[in-house]
Design an enzyme around this catalytic site. Structure first.
Site, PDB file in Angstrom:
ATOM      1  N   PRO A  74       0.851  -1.201   0.000  1.00  0.00           N
ATOM      2  CA  PRO A  74       0.000   0.000   0.000  1.00  0.00           C
ATOM      3  C   PRO A  74       0.881   1.243   0.000  1.00  0.00           C
ATOM      4  O   PRO A  74       1.883   1.287   0.709  1.00  0.00           O
ATOM      5  CB  PRO A  74      -0.777  -0.125   1.316  1.00  0.00           C
ATOM      6  CG  PRO A  74       0.159  -0.873   2.219  1.00  0.00           C
ATOM      7  CD  PRO A  74       0.918  -1.823   1.332  1.00  0.00           C
ATOM      8  N   MET A  75       0.542   2.224  -0.814  1.00  0.00           N
ATOM      9  CA  MET A  75       1.275   3.488  -0.829  1.00  0.00           C
ATOM     10  C   MET A  75       0.257   4.615  -0.868  1.00  0.00           C
ATOM     11  O   MET A  75      -0.426   4.815  -1.885  1.00  0.00           O
ATOM     12  CB  MET A  75       2.229   3.551  -2.022  1.00  0.00           C
ATOM     13  CG  MET A  75       3.386   2.567  -1.937  1.00  0.00           C
ATOM     14  SD  MET A  75       4.526   2.675  -3.346  1.00  0.00           S
ATOM     15  CE  MET A  75       5.198   4.325  -3.122  1.00  0.00           C
ATOM     16  N   GLU A  76       0.139   5.311   0.240  1.00  0.00           N
ATOM     17  CA  GLU A  76      -0.865   6.356   0.391  1.00  0.00           C
ATOM     18  C   GLU A  76      -0.717   7.424  -0.695  1.00  0.00           C
ATOM     19  O   GLU A  76       0.360   7.976  -0.919  1.00  0.00           O
ATOM     20  CB  GLU A  76      -0.737   7.006   1.776  1.00  0.00           C
ATOM     21  CG  GLU A  76      -1.751   8.073   2.083  1.00  0.00           C
ATOM     22  CD  GLU A  76      -3.163   7.525   2.215  1.00  0.00           C
ATOM     23  OE1 GLU A  76      -4.104   8.324   2.163  1.00  0.00           O
ATOM     24  OE2 GLU A  76      -3.316   6.296   2.387  1.00  0.00           O
ATOM     25  N   GLN A  94      -6.705  -2.250   4.556  1.00  0.00           N
ATOM     26  CA  GLN A  94      -5.776  -1.887   5.627  1.00  0.00           C
ATOM     27  C   GLN A  94      -6.399  -0.883   6.588  1.00  0.00           C
ATOM     28  O   GLN A  94      -6.995   0.113   6.174  1.00  0.00           O
ATOM     29  CB  GLN A  94      -4.487  -1.301   5.054  1.00  0.00           C
ATOM     30  CG  GLN A  94      -3.430  -1.060   6.135  1.00  0.00           C
ATOM     31  CD  GLN A  94      -2.145  -0.486   5.588  1.00  0.00           C
ATOM     32  OE1 GLN A  94      -2.057   0.702   5.347  1.00  0.00           O
ATOM     33  NE2 GLN A  94      -1.141  -1.328   5.397  1.00  0.00           N
ATOM     34  N   CYS A 120       3.427   3.006   9.023  1.00  0.00           N
ATOM     35  CA  CYS A 120       3.442   4.331   8.401  1.00  0.00           C
ATOM     36  C   CYS A 120       4.349   5.284   9.177  1.00  0.00           C
ATOM     37  O   CYS A 120       4.167   5.481  10.378  1.00  0.00           O
ATOM     38  CB  CYS A 120       2.022   4.899   8.333  1.00  0.00           C
ATOM     39  SG  CYS A 120       1.958   6.528   7.544  1.00  0.00           S
ATOM     40  N   LYS A 170       1.495  -5.365   9.410  1.00  0.00           N
ATOM     41  CA  LYS A 170       2.681  -4.767   8.786  1.00  0.00           C
ATOM     42  C   LYS A 170       3.373  -3.855   9.785  1.00  0.00           C
ATOM     43  O   LYS A 170       2.745  -2.972  10.383  1.00  0.00           O
ATOM     44  CB  LYS A 170       2.305  -3.981   7.530  1.00  0.00           C
ATOM     45  CG  LYS A 170       3.525  -3.517   6.719  1.00  0.00           C
ATOM     46  CD  LYS A 170       3.101  -3.034   5.332  1.00  0.00           C
ATOM     47  CE  LYS A 170       4.315  -2.826   4.432  1.00  0.00           C
ATOM     48  NZ  LYS A 170       5.065  -1.614   4.753  1.00  0.00           N
ATOM     49  N   GLY A 178      10.978  -3.760   1.373  1.00  0.00           N
ATOM     50  CA  GLY A 178      11.958  -2.676   1.389  1.00  0.00           C
ATOM     51  C   GLY A 178      13.123  -2.876   0.441  1.00  0.00           C
ATOM     52  O   GLY A 178      13.791  -3.917   0.467  1.00  0.00           O
ATOM     53  N   GLU A 179      13.353  -1.892  -0.440  1.00  0.00           N
ATOM     54  CA  GLU A 179      14.526  -1.826  -1.316  1.00  0.00           C
ATOM     55  C   GLU A 179      14.630  -2.972  -2.319  1.00  0.00           C
ATOM     56  O   GLU A 179      15.742  -3.396  -2.670  1.00  0.00           O
ATOM     57  CB  GLU A 179      15.819  -1.743  -0.493  1.00  0.00           C
ATOM     58  CG  GLU A 179      16.014  -0.425   0.229  1.00  0.00           C
ATOM     59  CD  GLU A 179      16.074   0.780  -0.713  1.00  0.00           C
ATOM     60  OE1 GLU A 179      16.931   0.799  -1.606  1.00  0.00           O
ATOM     61  OE2 GLU A 179      15.259   1.690  -0.532  1.00  0.00           O
ATOM     62  N   GLY A 199       6.947  -2.191  -3.337  1.00  0.00           N
ATOM     63  CA  GLY A 199       6.298  -0.889  -3.352  1.00  0.00           C
ATOM     64  C   GLY A 199       6.825  -0.021  -4.479  1.00  0.00           C
ATOM     65  O   GLY A 199       6.409  -0.141  -5.635  1.00  0.00           O
TER      66      GLY A 199
END
Length: 352
Positions: free
Chosen positions: A37-39, A98, A128, A169, A230-231, A253
């Site tokens: 998820p990316m706001e 979420q 977050c 998460k 991540g990354e 992401g």
């Protein structure tokens, strides 16, 4: 490939990989690839587009903030329009809803309502890093209190039917990693379906590197399925993340926004297959599709902004995206934007 229902807490579309060794047949779980998820970036329109490319086993919505009340059904449908189609994208990928909040009772009540409305699963956000969210008692700030993390997860697990998966998460911590294993142990005790770990603290933000080796440490206090986040920007990163984290399941992401076909490239590599990366012409086709989908779902006045935002990510892998952004950055009219993306020389920038 044989698609069968996965183990409890796993998505049915993850499937199993058929392997033959010395005349015997075995079924091995296929590593899952989840869309993060990316706001403000990955909404239902972007989920729809990316899942059509293949390789994604599950999506998670932008967070629904819970702070004072049991929210009405319309809020759930706004955050997760996929509820209208069984909690899945049109390509059949399940979407978890979420929830973000610090009150165990309120989070649990809203999670139960999400389940009643048909969410494919529930995801709890303790990751977050946004200051505004943290100041409102949400996201990664709660990681400073392992007992409260446990209370929220435990209350939610009890409120949501056992048939509905519950994922959690987290990050490695807020300012440091001192309470990381305490947080993980508390989550383990609450018995959710799985744990997704963004391998950085809140203080680390999104700066590289991701500390994938810390995810491996969590195995000392939990038997939950773990997902590394991540990354991960390419197939090589995916392989290294798996090696260092000790888990095969990944959540992607920003890497997917820069390379929309990254999930299927990783999937192909897992299966030992060749898969060509999307060409720039194919990316332009996706941009045109995304513009059309955005126009169907939002006011035309706001349709150009998501395209510009996506080009900001794409230019990290496709240099042509930077050149296109220079051409379209002052365009406000959707039709002019469409012509510019399509390469029509008659498209002229319209100044603000």
């Amino acid at each position: 490939m044989i698609n069968e229902a996965g183990a409890p807490g796993h998505d049915s579309c993850a499937g199993l990989q058929l392997c033959v060794y010395c005349g015997s047949v075995t079924l091995e779980p296929q590593p899952r690839i989840l869309l993060a998820p990316m706001e403000g970036v990955i909404d239902h329109t972007m989920r729809e587009l990316l899942t059509q490319l293949g390789g994604v086993d599950r999506c998670v919505t932008e967070f629904m903030r819970v702070s004072q009340e049991l929210l009405p059904a319309r809020v759930f449908h706004r955050i997760c329009p996929e509820l209208a189609q069984g909690g899945h994208t049109s390509s059949g990928v399940p979407v978890y809803l979420q929830i973000l909040g610090g009150n165990p009772t309120l989070v649990a009540e809203n999670a139960a309502r999400a389940a009643e409305l048909g969410a494919a699963g529930i995801d709890l956000n303790f990751g977050c890093p946004a200051k505004t969210v943290n100041r409102s008692d949400g996201g990664s700030i709660i990681l400073r209190e392992p007992e409260r993390v446990h209370a929220i997860v435990d209350a939610t697990r009890r409120a949501v039917p056992a048939s509905v998966p519950l994922s959690v998460k987290i990050r490695l911590g807020f300012n440091d990693r001192d309470k990381f294993l305490d947080v993980v142990a508390g989550i383990e005790a609450a018995k959710p379906s799985e744990l997704v770990i963004h391998a950085r603290t809140r203080a680390d933000g999104y700066r590289p590197p991701a500390y994938w080796d810390q995810i491996a440490l969590a195995r000392s206090v939990t038997r939950l399925p773990l997902v590394a986040n991540g990354e991960v920007w390419g197939v090589g990163d995916a392989q290294l993340a798996r090696l260092r984290s000790g888990t095969a399941d990944l959540m992607l992401g920003r890497g997917v926004l820069c390379r929309p076909d990254l999930p299927r490239l990783i999937r192909a590599a897992d299966l030992g297959l060749e898969q060509c990366a999307l060409s720039w012409d194919e990316i332009r086709g996706l941009l045109l599709t995304y513009l059309a989908v955005t126009l169907e779902n939002y006011d035309a006045r706001f349709a150009v902004n998501p395209i510009k935002q996506w080009l900001g990510y794409l230019r990290h892998y496709y240099p042509q995206a930077a050149a296109m952004f220079a051409v379209i950055k002052r365009i406000l009219d959707p039709e002019q934007l469409r012509l510019a993306i399509a390469g029509d020389d008659n498209a002229a920038p319209i100044a603000a």
